[in-house]
Design a protein around this motif. Structure first.
Motif, PDB file in Angstrom:
ATOM      1  N   ASP A  29       0.775  -1.385  -0.036  1.00  0.00           N
ATOM      2  CA  ASP A  29       0.026  -0.093  -0.068  1.00  0.00           C
ATOM      3  C   ASP A  29       0.757   1.204  -0.177  1.00  0.00           C
ATOM      4  O   ASP A  29       0.557   2.175  -0.759  1.00  0.00           O
ATOM      5  CB  ASP A  29      -0.876   0.023   1.297  1.00  0.00           C
ATOM      6  CG  ASP A  29      -1.797   1.121   1.125  1.00  0.00           C
ATOM      7  OD1 ASP A  29      -2.752   1.270   0.095  1.00  0.00           O
ATOM      8  OD2 ASP A  29      -2.008   1.924   2.066  1.00  0.00           O
ATOM      9  N   LEU A  32       2.236   1.808  -3.407  1.00  0.00           N
ATOM     10  CA  LEU A  32       1.520   2.460  -4.381  1.00  0.00           C
ATOM     11  C   LEU A  32       1.163   3.904  -3.976  1.00  0.00           C
ATOM     12  O   LEU A  32       1.360   4.440  -5.066  1.00  0.00           O
ATOM     13  CB  LEU A  32       0.267   1.712  -4.297  1.00  0.00           C
ATOM     14  CG  LEU A  32      -0.041   0.438  -4.879  1.00  0.00           C
ATOM     15  CD1 LEU A  32      -1.454  -0.217  -4.629  1.00  0.00           C
ATOM     16  CD2 LEU A  32       0.148   0.569  -6.298  1.00  0.00           C
ATOM     17  N   LYS A  33       1.253   4.218  -3.054  1.00  0.00           N
ATOM     18  CA  LYS A  33       1.203   5.603  -2.449  1.00  0.00           C
ATOM     19  C   LYS A  33       2.504   6.449  -3.035  1.00  0.00           C
ATOM     20  O   LYS A  33       2.337   7.466  -3.690  1.00  0.00           O
ATOM     21  CB  LYS A  33       1.064   5.984  -1.140  1.00  0.00           C
ATOM     22  CG  LYS A  33      -0.442   5.429  -0.723  1.00  0.00           C
ATOM     23  CD  LYS A  33      -0.689   5.630   0.664  1.00  0.00           C
ATOM     24  CE  LYS A  33      -2.293   5.386   0.872  1.00  0.00           C
ATOM     25  NZ  LYS A  33      -2.705   5.274   2.393  1.00  0.00           N
ATOM     26  N   SER A  36       2.273   6.928  -6.645  1.00  0.00           N
ATOM     27  CA  SER A  36       1.237   8.059  -7.196  1.00  0.00           C
ATOM     28  C   SER A  36       2.065   9.313  -7.278  1.00  0.00           C
ATOM     29  O   SER A  36       1.900  10.172  -7.952  1.00  0.00           O
ATOM     30  CB  SER A  36      -0.019   8.054  -6.387  1.00  0.00           C
ATOM     31  OG  SER A  36       0.113   8.360  -5.271  1.00  0.00           O
ATOM     32  N   ALA A  88      -0.853   3.764 -15.098  1.00  0.00           N
ATOM     33  CA  ALA A  88      -0.628   3.998 -13.440  1.00  0.00           C
ATOM     34  C   ALA A  88      -1.197   2.695 -12.776  1.00  0.00           C
ATOM     35  O   ALA A  88      -2.452   2.276 -13.487  1.00  0.00           O
ATOM     36  CB  ALA A  88      -0.862   5.224 -13.143  1.00  0.00           C
ATOM     37  N   PRO A  89      -0.593   1.875 -12.216  1.00  0.00           N
ATOM     38  CA  PRO A  89       0.761   2.197 -11.694  1.00  0.00           C
ATOM     39  C   PRO A  89       1.656   1.245 -12.195  1.00  0.00           C
ATOM     40  O   PRO A  89       2.942   1.397 -12.036  1.00  0.00           O
ATOM     41  CB  PRO A  89       0.594   1.655 -10.054  1.00  0.00           C
ATOM     42  CG  PRO A  89      -0.392   0.706  -9.975  1.00  0.00           C
ATOM     43  CD  PRO A  89      -1.416   1.004 -11.267  1.00  0.00           C
TER      44      PRO A  89
ATOM     45  N   ASN B 359      -3.797   4.875  -4.072  1.00  0.00           N
ATOM     46  CA  ASN B 359      -3.391   3.539  -4.351  1.00  0.00           C
ATOM     47  C   ASN B 359      -4.334   2.844  -5.291  1.00  0.00           C
ATOM     48  O   ASN B 359      -4.629   1.801  -5.069  1.00  0.00           O
ATOM     49  CB  ASN B 359      -3.292   2.993  -2.927  1.00  0.00           C
ATOM     50  CG  ASN B 359      -4.696   3.047  -2.094  1.00  0.00           C
ATOM     51  OD1 ASN B 359      -5.752   3.511  -2.599  1.00  0.00           O
ATOM     52  ND2 ASN B 359      -4.618   2.110  -1.115  1.00  0.00           N
ATOM     53  N   LEU B 360      -4.682   3.628  -6.108  1.00  0.00           N
ATOM     54  CA  LEU B 360      -5.654   2.776  -7.194  1.00  0.00           C
ATOM     55  C   LEU B 360      -4.664   1.670  -7.852  1.00  0.00           C
ATOM     56  O   LEU B 360      -3.588   1.956  -8.321  1.00  0.00           O
ATOM     57  CB  LEU B 360      -6.229   3.882  -8.252  1.00  0.00           C
ATOM     58  CG  LEU B 360      -7.127   4.975  -7.508  1.00  0.00           C
ATOM     59  CD1 LEU B 360      -7.587   6.073  -8.425  1.00  0.00           C
ATOM     60  CD2 LEU B 360      -8.498   4.277  -6.907  1.00  0.00           C
ATOM     61  N   GLN B 361      -5.500   0.666  -8.290  1.00  0.00           N
ATOM     62  CA  GLN B 361      -4.843  -0.328  -9.073  1.00  0.00           C
ATOM     63  C   GLN B 361      -5.695  -0.443 -10.233  1.00  0.00           C
ATOM     64  O   GLN B 361      -6.931  -0.497 -10.332  1.00  0.00           O
ATOM     65  CB  GLN B 361      -4.999  -1.690  -8.314  1.00  0.00           C
ATOM     66  CG  GLN B 361      -4.049  -1.679  -6.799  1.00  0.00           C
ATOM     67  CD  GLN B 361      -3.115  -2.819  -6.745  1.00  0.00           C
ATOM     68  OE1 GLN B 361      -2.523  -2.965  -7.639  1.00  0.00           O
ATOM     69  NE2 GLN B 361      -3.153  -3.519  -5.538  1.00  0.00           N
ATOM     70  N   PRO B 362      -5.098  -0.868 -11.375  1.00  0.00           N
ATOM     71  CA  PRO B 362      -5.900  -1.261 -12.422  1.00  0.00           C
ATOM     72  C   PRO B 362      -6.454  -2.650 -12.463  1.00  0.00           C
ATOM     73  O   PRO B 362      -6.096  -3.468 -11.535  1.00  0.00           O
ATOM     74  CB  PRO B 362      -4.628  -1.613 -13.686  1.00  0.00           C
ATOM     75  CG  PRO B 362      -3.576  -2.155 -12.873  1.00  0.00           C
ATOM     76  CD  PRO B 362      -3.532  -1.238 -11.514  1.00  0.00           C
TER      77      PRO B 362
END
Lengths: 656, 406
Positions: A29, A32-33, A36, A88-89, B359-362
């Motif tokens: 998590d 991912l942040k 971004s 993304a991502p 934290n969006l995911q595809p």
């Protein structure tokens, strides 16, 4: 932007710290942040540099933990192209991974998985595989899938890498790439110049090494084709010319002319050279330096005053490419058409609408910040007139407009210049449609918001207006019982469009209807064996189904059929204009348009007749005698085309 | 200090916070999580929390937890509130701890208690079938002095025990009853519609005393909120604090954190909506951690420990005179119904100076999004941070409607 960048750096630090402090429970998590924010930072050069400075910390903090990028020695270069386009991502993971590998290759960061040499080889392979992406020459598939901003980000990161990597390993591929790009003689040469600039910035090309010769010829073309020019900047070169003997001057002129003719690229020095030759009235050398053929020489003789005035008053270092436009235009004998000359004279004297000036200076056709908008427009117009098949659409979904500009440049140059004058003066364009006048200024919808300026000056001015009018015409012609192009194409492009129209898709049956008939008509209209060897007179607008390299339906695209002829091996080919900047594509089923070496003129794409036919969904034709000729088209050929169609885009449709 | 915490449920951020607290703990959750726990060295006791039988009950669980020396149970999920209540009843030797936990699990009981203790609530009943609901609407209409042909008064039906908005039915007319309500919804609570601005509080309580209070402003329930609430709501802080203190007394809450939802009407009157005592949804505690620069999840756990010292408590909460730097807010992204194939991050988001992270995911290849119950699982969260609460609100309002998945 600076504020955002600064904030982005701070936030990256914060997220990096959070990632370092996170246990394996929340690593993903936090990663991912962080990504971004990296996504945001990688949109500027400084941002990329900032990330690269911390790449060892970012990797050590575990950004790749539990992802496909975790183990460097298991990365596969061939897979990079896919993830770069995934958005993304995933794209951001991929770009960070490339930065990590760069750090390994530079010895800044060590990874037990791969050595610094292996890292370098990995990056070279990735770069060669993705040159199209890195230099922004996208095919239809990519253009649909990647936003301009995503592309910009990818390019920034790769340029950053290229500047730090020796391009030794990719020289051969770069030379081939440059050959094929220049063979198409694009009006907009920004991307070609970018590749060359990168080369000159990042590698020492030793002339004694034969492997470097090809690459050097491109470098010289834009940085000075003669030794004297190459070693001096344009102003120093001007003084150099003043002290030259007649014989040496002739040699300079000849070398410049040859480079111009063989590459279609122009250096700043060229502007100084021709101005100098005019000043001294060196007519013969001027002809040489402009690579004029017989027609061109006669043309310049007849219009010498105007040509000299054009060069002296409107040619500048920052848009030297205009020299090639002038040369090609003279060789096309366009000034001898009074309408063209009159329109050009008018263009040279006009006052630009402020909105148009603003748009013009945004064109990526020049890097200068102080460029004169009108001079850019004049230069761009010369290029478009000289290179009708070099018109491209940039990243904009405006294939129809590009196709129109190309057609008018080829067959109605005066009409084109007058359109330019009208738009440049009033920021408005008007066209007739079924008795009504459509004015671009009245139409709100259009793509001016997200316009890609990686285009030539003429397109930057004209395309937004053309696109609005085209869309408005399509809107008015929709909800009829046939493809709206049937009515829009003749109105938009002009009377060159033949009256017959055929569409594979039936708006009544809502299906692909009587496809064999559709194909037979296409053969009877254009194939020399079935149309009584009748040549195509004017470019024919063709609607194509665009398919991916896996032959999956992607969307629709507009091209122009230019001519049909047998190539050296006796294969009947269709030669066409693909306004999508880059004719090299892969449409699946081994259907790969060629741009060079199969009889193509500069700017043409080509495919064997049947392969092209299998992607067509709509075309115009001359109806006289067509029904009789259709009967003569062999079933076998129709079946072959149908099979290719059914097994590609056809899967998406009902067939009746 | 607690000997060992039993974390009832499953939340990685909470587990991480407790690890950082350096307190002994054991996670009690469904056997499905056991392998992950083993892999990450998380002390773990698998337990069938959805079963109540000879083999699965508080006494049995207490027995099993003895091996870990557990003396405090902490509920993370709505469904573990009564388990934690039962265990804590045993640990504190006070049977009413369980009864109080039941207050949080039965919305009708919760309302009755609030009503008795003088908190403002709507008119409510327990209903068993459609006829009951029709009668309720009729009585409500009469009470509202409705004239013939006027629209029906609004009401809300809610299951007794479900988190968030799961099973919530908004009844606006008699006709809605047949359309929206399913037989399996009964029996349940029905309540008259409360008008006003809805918001939540997170009140950390230790020794029956309010230790820390946050007010969260809802921009759109279940989609977006920000912390602390904007000046308009903050101005009502004394009123809100007073209501919270009355709620604490009324419910007899001694340890833990409560998450009540209130309605503030135009006359500055507070109506009690409902209250939960687990980790609130919407990443509210993560936002609180960021806004007040403390570990709200660790504080949540620590407040459950009757033996926590004043020093420990003082160390974990922000200082009394703490002033926030920024407002922090988030938008939870739910894809629209139907097929989605791609994640698209709008350029304007990345250019927004208040944007902090996402934290969006595809999606998986052409994922299909079906109807959701309650708020379901969101695909990711976008965080914003900045000085101006109005701007945060505008951003949240804007981004809750942006289609990130197409």
């Amino acid at each position: 932007m600076n504020e955002v960048l600064e904030k982005g750096q701070k936030l990256l630090d914060k997220h990096l710290k959070a990632l370092e402090e996170a246990s394996s429970l929340t690593k993903k998590d936090k990663a991912l942040k962080l990504l971004s924010q990296a996504d945001r930072l990688m949109r500027s050069e400084k941002g990329v540099a900032y990330i690269y400075e911390q790449i060892d910390r970012i990797v050590a903090a575990g950004v790749f933990a539990d992802t496909a990028w975790e183990k460097t020695d298991q990365l596969v270069p061939k897979l990079v192209a896919g993830t770069l386009k995934a958005g993304a991502p995933l794209t951001d993971y991929e770009l960070l991974s490339e930065l990590k590998i760069l750090a390994i290759s530079k010895g800044v960061f060590s990874d037990s998985g791969i050595s610094s040499e292996e890292a370098e080889f990995f990056l070279e392979t990735v770069i060669v595989d993705n040159l199209d992406l890195i230099y922004g020459q996208l095919n239809e598939d990519q253009r649909i899938r990647i936003t301009p901003e995503e592309l910009g980000k990818i390019q920034l990161v790769f340029r950053f890498i290229l500047e730090r990597l020796s391009v030794e390993g990719i020289k051969k591929q770069l030379a081939e790439e440059l050959k094929l790009l220049t063979a198409q003689r694009p009006v907009f040469t920004g991307h070609i110049r970018d590749i060359i600039r990168l080369l000159s910035d990042s590698v020492k090309l030793d002339e004694s090494d034969t492997k470097n010769r090809a690459l050097l010829s491109y470098l010289y073309a834009v940085k000075g084709p003669t030794e004297a020019a190459f070693e001096r900047n344009a102003s120093e070169y001007k003084s150099f010319l003043e002290n030259l003997s007649e014989e040496d001057l002739g040699e300079e002129a000849e070398t410049f002319g040859k480079s111009l003719d063989s590459k279609g690229l122009v250096s700043e020095h060229h502007v100084e050279l021709i101005k100098f030759l005019i000043k001294g009235d060196h007519k013969k050398f001027l002809n040489l330096s402009l690579a004029l053929n017989k027609i061109g020489k006669a043309e310049i003789d007849a219009h010498r005053t105007f040509v000299y005035q054009l060069i002296n008053e409107h040619f500048e270092h920052y848009y030297s490419q205009a020299v090639y436009g002038l040369s090609s235009m003279l060789n096309r004998s366009l000034l001898s058409r009074p309408a063209v000359k009159n329109a050009l004279e008018h263009l040279c004297q006009m006052k630009l609408h402020p909105t148009i000036s603003k748009r013009l200076v945004k064109t990526a056709a020049t890097k200068a910040t102080n460029a004169d908008a009108l001079k850019l427009l004049i230069g761009g117009t010369l290029n478009t007139l000289g290179q009708p098949l070099g018109v491209g659409q940039g990243m904009n979904p405006t294939c129809q407009s590009a196709r129109g500009i190309s057609l008018w440049s080829d067959h109605a140059p005066a009409k084109l210049i007058n359109m330019i004058i009208s738009v440049a003066a009033s920021n408005n364009l008007e066209m007739r449609f079924e008795g009504d006048i459509i004015a671009s200024k009245d139409i709100l919808d259009g793509l001016t918001q997200e316009f890609d300026y990686k285009m030539d000056p003429l397109s930057v001015v004209l395309v937004p207006h053309l696109d609005k009018i085209y869309n408005e015409m399509m809107k008015r012609a929709s909800m009829r019982t046939d493809d709206p192009h049937k009515w829009v194409n003749p109105a938009f492009y002009g009377h060159w469009i033949p009256t017959g129209f055929s569409s594979a898709y039936s708006y009544i049956m809502l299906s692909i209807h009587q496809y064999d008939n559709f194909t037979a008509c296409f053969f009877a209209a254009f194939h020399p064996d079935y149309n009584e060897n009748r040549k195509v007179a004017y470019p024919i607008p063709i609607g194509l189904f665009i398919t991916s390299s896996k032959a999956e339906m992607l969307g629709f695209h507009a091209v122009s059929l230019l001519r049909v002829a047998k190539d050296e091996e006796g294969v009947v080919r269709i030669y066409f204009l693909n306004p999508n900047n880059e004719g090299r594509q892969d449409w699946g089923q081994e259907i790969i348009p060629s741009v060079h070496g199969k009889g193509e003129e500069a700017g043409e794409s080509s495919l064997p007749f049947e392969e092209f036919a299998s992607r067509v969904y709509a075309y115009h034709y001359i109806p006289t005698g067509i029904e009789e000729r259709m009967k003569k088209v062999p079933k076998k050929l129709l079946e072959k085309v149908k099979k290719l169609a059914e097994e590609s885009w056809g899967k998406k449709y009902i067939w009746t | 200090m607690a000997n060992c915490f039993a974390l009832m449920g499953w939340s990685l951020p909470v587990i991480e916070s407790v690890q950082k607290l350096n307190k002994p703990y054991v996670v009690v959750s469904f056997p499905d999580f056991e392998s992950y726990a083993k892999e990450h060295d998380i002390p773990f006791l698998p337990y069938q929390l959805d079963e109540w039988s000879d083999r699965s009950n508080a006494r049995d669980l207490e027995e099993k937890l003895k091996a870990f020396g557990v003396d405090v149970a902490v509920p993370l999920f709505e469904e573990t509130v009564e388990w934690a209540g039962a265990l804590n009843s045993i640990y504190r030797d006070d049977p009413r701890v369980l009864n109080r936990a039941m207050l949080f699990r039965d919305k009708a009981m919760m309302k009755r208690k609030a009503l008795i203790e003088g908190l403002r609530v709507g008119y409510f009943e327990i209903v068993y079938n459609n006829e009951d609901v029709h009668r309720f609407i009729d009585r409500l209409n009469v009470a509202q002095l409705q004239l013939p042909n006027e629209e029906d008064a609004w009401a809300h039906m809610k299951p007794f025990s479900a988190a968030g908005t799961v099973g919530h039915r908004f009844i606006k007319t008699h006709a809605d009853v047949e359309e929206k309500v399913k037989p399996e919804d009964y029996p349940c609570l029905i309540e008259s519609h409360l008008a006003g601005k809805e918001f939540s509080c997170e009140a950390f309580i230790h020794g029956g005393e309010l230790r820390f209070l946050n007010i969260t402003e809802y921009v759109k329930l279940g989609y977006s909120n920000f912390i602390p609430a904007g000046p308009e709501l903050q101005a009502k802080r004394p009123l809100i604090e007073d209501a919270i203190n009355r709620l604490i007394k009324a419910f007899g809450i001694e340890y833990g954190m409560i998450h009540p939802e209130w309605f503030l009407n135009e006359k500055d009157e507070l109506f009690f909506g409902e209250v939960a005592c687990r980790i609130p949804g919407g990443h509210i505690l993560e936002l609180a951690s960021k806004a007040y620069n403390f570990d709200a999840l660790a504080a949540f756990v620590l407040c459950h420990d009757p033996n926590a010292t004043e020093q420990e408590l003082a160390a974990i909460f922000p200082p009394k005179d703490f002033e926030i730097d920024d407002y922090v807010g988030n938008v939870m992204v739910f894809p629209k119904r139907g097929n989605i194939s791609k994640l698209e991050i709008p350029e304007e988001l990345l250019e927004e100076s208040y944007f902090e992270d996402h934290n969006l995911q595809p999606p998986y290849a052409s994922q299909k999004v079906s109807d959701r119950e309650g708020f379901g699982n969101h695909f990711g969260t976008i965080n914003f941070r900045g000085k101006n609460p109005e701007k945060i609100k505008t951003l949240l309002e804007h981004y809750q409607d942006v289609p990130f998945y197409v």
